[in-house]
Motif scaffolding. Structure first.
Motif, PDB file in Angstrom:
ATOM      1  N   LYS A 103       1.042  -1.103   0.209  1.00  0.00           N
ATOM      2  CA  LYS A 103      -0.081  -0.016   0.204  1.00  0.00           C
ATOM      3  C   LYS A 103       1.088   1.700  -0.033  1.00  0.00           C
ATOM      4  O   LYS A 103       0.542   2.381  -0.690  1.00  0.00           O
ATOM      5  N   THR A 104       1.679   0.970   0.649  1.00  0.00           N
ATOM      6  CA  THR A 104       2.346   2.285   1.144  1.00  0.00           C
ATOM      7  C   THR A 104       3.682   2.650  -0.650  1.00  0.00           C
ATOM      8  O   THR A 104       3.848   3.741  -0.019  1.00  0.00           O
ATOM      9  N   GLU A 105       4.020   1.822  -1.104  1.00  0.00           N
ATOM     10  CA  GLU A 105       4.300   1.398  -1.901  1.00  0.00           C
ATOM     11  C   GLU A 105       4.061   2.237  -2.944  1.00  0.00           C
ATOM     12  O   GLU A 105       4.581   2.709  -3.855  1.00  0.00           O
ATOM     13  N   MET A 106       2.156   1.724  -3.358  1.00  0.00           N
ATOM     14  CA  MET A 106       1.791   1.995  -4.762  1.00  0.00           C
ATOM     15  C   MET A 106       1.363   3.506  -4.096  1.00  0.00           C
ATOM     16  O   MET A 106       1.450   4.478  -5.375  1.00  0.00           O
ATOM     17  N   LEU A 107       1.676   4.027  -2.405  1.00  0.00           N
ATOM     18  CA  LEU A 107       1.313   5.776  -2.724  1.00  0.00           C
ATOM     19  C   LEU A 107       2.404   6.457  -3.175  1.00  0.00           C
ATOM     20  O   LEU A 107       2.350   7.594  -3.507  1.00  0.00           O
ATOM     21  N   ALA A 108       3.668   5.401  -2.945  1.00  0.00           N
ATOM     22  CA  ALA A 108       4.853   6.185  -3.377  1.00  0.00           C
ATOM     23  C   ALA A 108       5.244   6.696  -4.287  1.00  0.00           C
ATOM     24  O   ALA A 108       5.626   7.382  -4.952  1.00  0.00           O
ATOM     25  N   GLU A 109       4.666   5.788  -5.396  1.00  0.00           N
ATOM     26  CA  GLU A 109       4.589   5.735  -6.489  1.00  0.00           C
ATOM     27  C   GLU A 109       2.915   6.591  -7.665  1.00  0.00           C
ATOM     28  O   GLU A 109       4.196   7.625  -8.420  1.00  0.00           O
ATOM     29  N   ALA A 110       2.644   6.814  -6.716  1.00  0.00           N
ATOM     30  CA  ALA A 110       1.460   7.620  -7.102  1.00  0.00           C
ATOM     31  C   ALA A 110       1.980   9.408  -6.894  1.00  0.00           C
ATOM     32  O   ALA A 110       1.935  10.453  -7.675  1.00  0.00           O
ATOM     33  N   LYS A 111       2.921   9.405  -5.274  1.00  0.00           N
ATOM     34  CA  LYS A 111       3.287  10.312  -5.402  1.00  0.00           C
ATOM     35  C   LYS A 111       4.358  11.243  -6.033  1.00  0.00           C
ATOM     36  O   LYS A 111       5.278  12.087  -6.311  1.00  0.00           O
ATOM     37  N   PHE A 112       5.204   9.737  -6.366  1.00  0.00           N
ATOM     38  CA  PHE A 112       6.165  10.037  -7.850  1.00  0.00           C
ATOM     39  C   PHE A 112       5.582  11.121  -9.146  1.00  0.00           C
ATOM     40  O   PHE A 112       5.950  12.171  -9.439  1.00  0.00           O
ATOM     41  N   ALA A 185      12.057   3.601  -5.281  1.00  0.00           N
ATOM     42  CA  ALA A 185      13.012   5.093  -4.746  1.00  0.00           C
ATOM     43  C   ALA A 185      14.458   5.328  -5.071  1.00  0.00           C
ATOM     44  O   ALA A 185      14.505   7.149  -5.207  1.00  0.00           O
ATOM     45  N   THR A 186      14.849   4.720  -5.587  1.00  0.00           N
ATOM     46  CA  THR A 186      16.414   5.478  -6.448  1.00  0.00           C
ATOM     47  C   THR A 186      15.594   6.047  -7.384  1.00  0.00           C
ATOM     48  O   THR A 186      16.922   7.807  -7.597  1.00  0.00           O
ATOM     49  N   THR A 187      14.892   5.827  -8.074  1.00  0.00           N
ATOM     50  CA  THR A 187      14.429   6.625  -9.553  1.00  0.00           C
ATOM     51  C   THR A 187      14.114   8.042  -9.173  1.00  0.00           C
ATOM     52  O   THR A 187      14.121   9.250  -9.403  1.00  0.00           O
ATOM     53  N   ALA A 188      13.353   8.443  -7.367  1.00  0.00           N
ATOM     54  CA  ALA A 188      13.194   9.464  -7.153  1.00  0.00           C
ATOM     55  C   ALA A 188      13.644  10.549  -6.812  1.00  0.00           C
ATOM     56  O   ALA A 188      13.510  11.610  -6.512  1.00  0.00           O
ATOM     57  N   LYS A 189      14.984   9.852  -5.926  1.00  0.00           N
ATOM     58  CA  LYS A 189      16.222  10.174  -5.687  1.00  0.00           C
ATOM     59  C   LYS A 189      16.862  11.163  -6.714  1.00  0.00           C
ATOM     60  O   LYS A 189      17.670  12.084  -7.141  1.00  0.00           O
ATOM     61  N   ALA A 190      16.830  10.729  -8.304  1.00  0.00           N
ATOM     62  CA  ALA A 190      17.558  11.180  -8.886  1.00  0.00           C
ATOM     63  C   ALA A 190      16.470  12.243  -9.575  1.00  0.00           C
ATOM     64  O   ALA A 190      17.399  13.860 -10.070  1.00  0.00           O
ATOM     65  N   PHE A 191      15.349  12.316  -9.090  1.00  0.00           N
ATOM     66  CA  PHE A 191      14.748  13.822  -9.996  1.00  0.00           C
ATOM     67  C   PHE A 191      15.231  14.729  -9.073  1.00  0.00           C
ATOM     68  O   PHE A 191      14.822  15.846  -8.975  1.00  0.00           O
ATOM     69  N   LYS A 192      15.029  14.142  -7.565  1.00  0.00           N
ATOM     70  CA  LYS A 192      14.659  15.155  -6.670  1.00  0.00           C
ATOM     71  C   LYS A 192      16.170  16.071  -6.624  1.00  0.00           C
ATOM     72  O   LYS A 192      16.320  16.905  -6.300  1.00  0.00           O
ATOM     73  N   ALA A 193      17.863  15.884  -7.325  1.00  0.00           N
ATOM     74  CA  ALA A 193      18.917  16.243  -6.880  1.00  0.00           C
ATOM     75  C   ALA A 193      18.406  16.727  -8.940  1.00  0.00           C
ATOM     76  O   ALA A 193      18.694  17.841  -8.286  1.00  0.00           O
ATOM     77  N   ASP A 194      17.902  16.599  -9.534  1.00  0.00           N
ATOM     78  CA  ASP A 194      18.198  16.995 -10.896  1.00  0.00           C
ATOM     79  C   ASP A 194      16.975  18.762 -10.501  1.00  0.00           C
ATOM     80  O   ASP A 194      17.368  19.552 -10.805  1.00  0.00           O
ATOM     81  N   ILE A 195      15.851  18.683  -9.236  1.00  0.00           N
ATOM     82  CA  ILE A 195      15.091  19.706  -9.603  1.00  0.00           C
ATOM     83  C   ILE A 195      15.760  20.366  -8.228  1.00  0.00           C
ATOM     84  O   ILE A 195      15.463  21.647  -8.339  1.00  0.00           O
ATOM     85  N   LEU A 196      16.727  20.302  -7.276  1.00  0.00           N
ATOM     86  CA  LEU A 196      17.079  20.700  -6.347  1.00  0.00           C
ATOM     87  C   LEU A 196      17.747  22.255  -7.209  1.00  0.00           C
ATOM     88  O   LEU A 196      18.059  23.221  -6.752  1.00  0.00           O
ATOM     89  N   MET A 197      18.865  21.376  -8.352  1.00  0.00           N
ATOM     90  CA  MET A 197      19.555  21.890  -8.798  1.00  0.00           C
ATOM     91  C   MET A 197      19.053  22.846  -9.984  1.00  0.00           C
ATOM     92  O   MET A 197      19.582  24.750  -9.790  1.00  0.00           O
ATOM     93  N   ASN A 198      17.564  23.463  -9.406  1.00  0.00           N
ATOM     94  CA  ASN A 198      17.274  24.388 -10.302  1.00  0.00           C
ATOM     95  C   ASN A 198      16.547  25.357  -8.918  1.00  0.00           C
ATOM     96  O   ASN A 198      16.424  26.691  -9.587  1.00  0.00           O
TER      97      ASN A 198
END
Length: 438
Positions: A103-112, A185-198
């Motif tokens: 359940k939490t994994e699926m919610l995490a994917e939706a929030k991504f 989770a790893t993909t979410a880390k990559a996108f967060k790093a990208d958006i932090l740069m902006n």
């Protein structure tokens, strides 16, 4: 009705697929995702160019009437709303209806997915470069209804905060990698790093370095041994972190939204300035471009194509994110946090060495501005025409006190030009939203 549509793990999985199905659009989430940004950066020309490309994108004279302004807005909010409905109804269900942690994994994917949509809207329609601006997108965190339809913009500061809240949840609770068409989770880390740069606030660059290091160290992804293997292996590349799913790949003659037709078919071409950076002596040139015969008989012509997207077996992936970007982000963040020039160059050389390019020398960069410019050039050589990332670099990077964008596109004059206007249709049913200065 959500209560009837989402009742257990199986029906929730179907609804989750529905969120991610918005990525398969041939236009907004594929070819136009790339070319709109590359045009604005001054990197793209084409055999077909209308007023939207020449005046709107290249000339920064976008108006709210263009359908190309409206379509991405509508699709991104459709995806955000699908995520909001999923989150709202799944959150109500008992954990007992799901497998362990599912359940939490699926919610995490939706929030991504919701974060992806909001970040897309922020960077396309909001003043993403100005943390103090009130002109962010409309951040929608509840299923749409008549009662909440009329809503104003969130500030840029709040927009980043809400996007990072979703990505942090996706990082903490997301599953391990299991599909390139879905998030982990790893993909979410990559996108967060990208958006932090902006965003570029205090601590953001250090956090981007930390996240990039974690992605690089992950056993779920990795650099291909050879640069050309990324594109030869396509959807199966170990370097590709996230892409869209195409059930039936389009053919060369299908709608122009096909990556194959627009970039494989030479509809869009690089400018001469592009070739000043990616030159034939860089081995990535051969992996990026090719000269082929297109058409038959009297219509046959020899033309240059983007080899990255020229695949004879059908469509090719959208490179929303791949591992090499983590090294490029890390290098930029290190330079911005005053790391020694040699250390920054060493990170860039990891990408260059994999490509068989001549290693850079720290002694060739007498000042940090020249190295910043080189980082942009290295991004162009490595990920040019893959996901539109170069535009955001050209906006946030400064050389000689000016945005690097001015070097590439002399039509840029003021920051109000840097994002799209909100489409006219939004104002017909939303009385609270504010247009940017046109």
């Amino acid at each position: 009705v959500g209560e009837n549509a989402i009742t257990n793990e199986t029906s929730a999985e179907t609804a989750l697929n529905g969120i991610f199905s918005n990525f398969q659009g041939y236009g907004t989430m594929s070819a136009y995702y790339i070319c709109d940004n590359e045009y604005r950066t001054g990197l793209l020309t084409g055999t077909y160019r209308g007023t939207f490309e020449t005046d709107g994108l290249l000339g920064f004279k976008l108006t709210e009437e263009y359908s190309y302004v409206a379509d991405p807005w509508e699709l991104a909010y459709k995806m955000v709303n699908a995520a909001n409905n999923f989150i709202y109804y799944v959150d109500k269900l008992s954990e007992n209806l799901f497998g362990e942690n599912r359940k939490t994994e699926m919610l995490a994917e939706a929030k991504f997915a919701r974060a992806f949509g909001h970040a897309f809207l922020l960077r396309r329609y909001g003043y993403f470069w100005d943390i103090n601006s009130p002109l962010g997108p409309i951040i929608r965190l509840e299923p749409s209804s008549i009662s909440n339809n009329s809503m104003g913009r969130s500030s840029v500061k709040e927009s980043y905060e809400k996007i990072f809240e979703d990505l942090d949840y996706a990082i903490q609770y997301g599953p391990r990698f299991y599909s390139k068409y879905r998030s982990c989770a790893t993909t979410a880390k990559a996108f967060k790093a990208d958006i932090l740069m902006n965003r570029g606030e205090e601590g953001d660059y250090a956090e981007a370095i930390r996240l990039a290091n974690e992605v690089i160290a992950s056993d779920e992804f990795g650099l291909e041994d050879k640069y050309e293997d990324i594109f030869t292996n396509g959807y199966s590349s170990k370097e590709l972190m996230f892409t869209r799913h195409i059930k039936t790949p389009p053919s060369m003659d299908d709608n122009v939204g096909s990556l194959f037709k627009m970039f494989g078919g030479a509809t869009y071409k690089p400018t001469e300035m592009y070739f000043e950076i990616l030159t034939p002596d860089d081995k990535r040139y051969e992996a990026t471009f090719d000269s082929v015969m297109l058409g038959n008989g009297t219509a046959a012509r020899k033309t240059q194509v983007w080899k990255k997207h020229y695949v004879t077996s059908g469509d090719c992936p959208m490179y929303y994110m791949r591992v090499a970007q983590m090294y490029l982000i890390k290098a930029e963040a290190m330079l911005r946090t005053d790391s020694p020039v040699k250390d920054v160059v060493d990170v860039l050389n990891i990408v260059r060495n994999r490509a068989g390019a001549t290693p850079l020398k720290a002694s060739d960069y007498p000042d940090r501005e020249s190295l910043m410019n080189e980082i942009f050039n290295e991004n162009l050589r490595e990920i040019g025409m893959e996901n539109g990332a170069l535009y955001y670099l050209a906006v946030r990077m400064r050389v000689g006190g000016k945005r690097l964008l001015k070097t590439w596109n002399d039509n840029y004059e003021k920051d109000d030009q840097l994002c799209f206007p909100i489409p006219r249709a939004e104002f017909e049913h939303n009385t609270s939203v504010e247009q940017k200065p046109l």
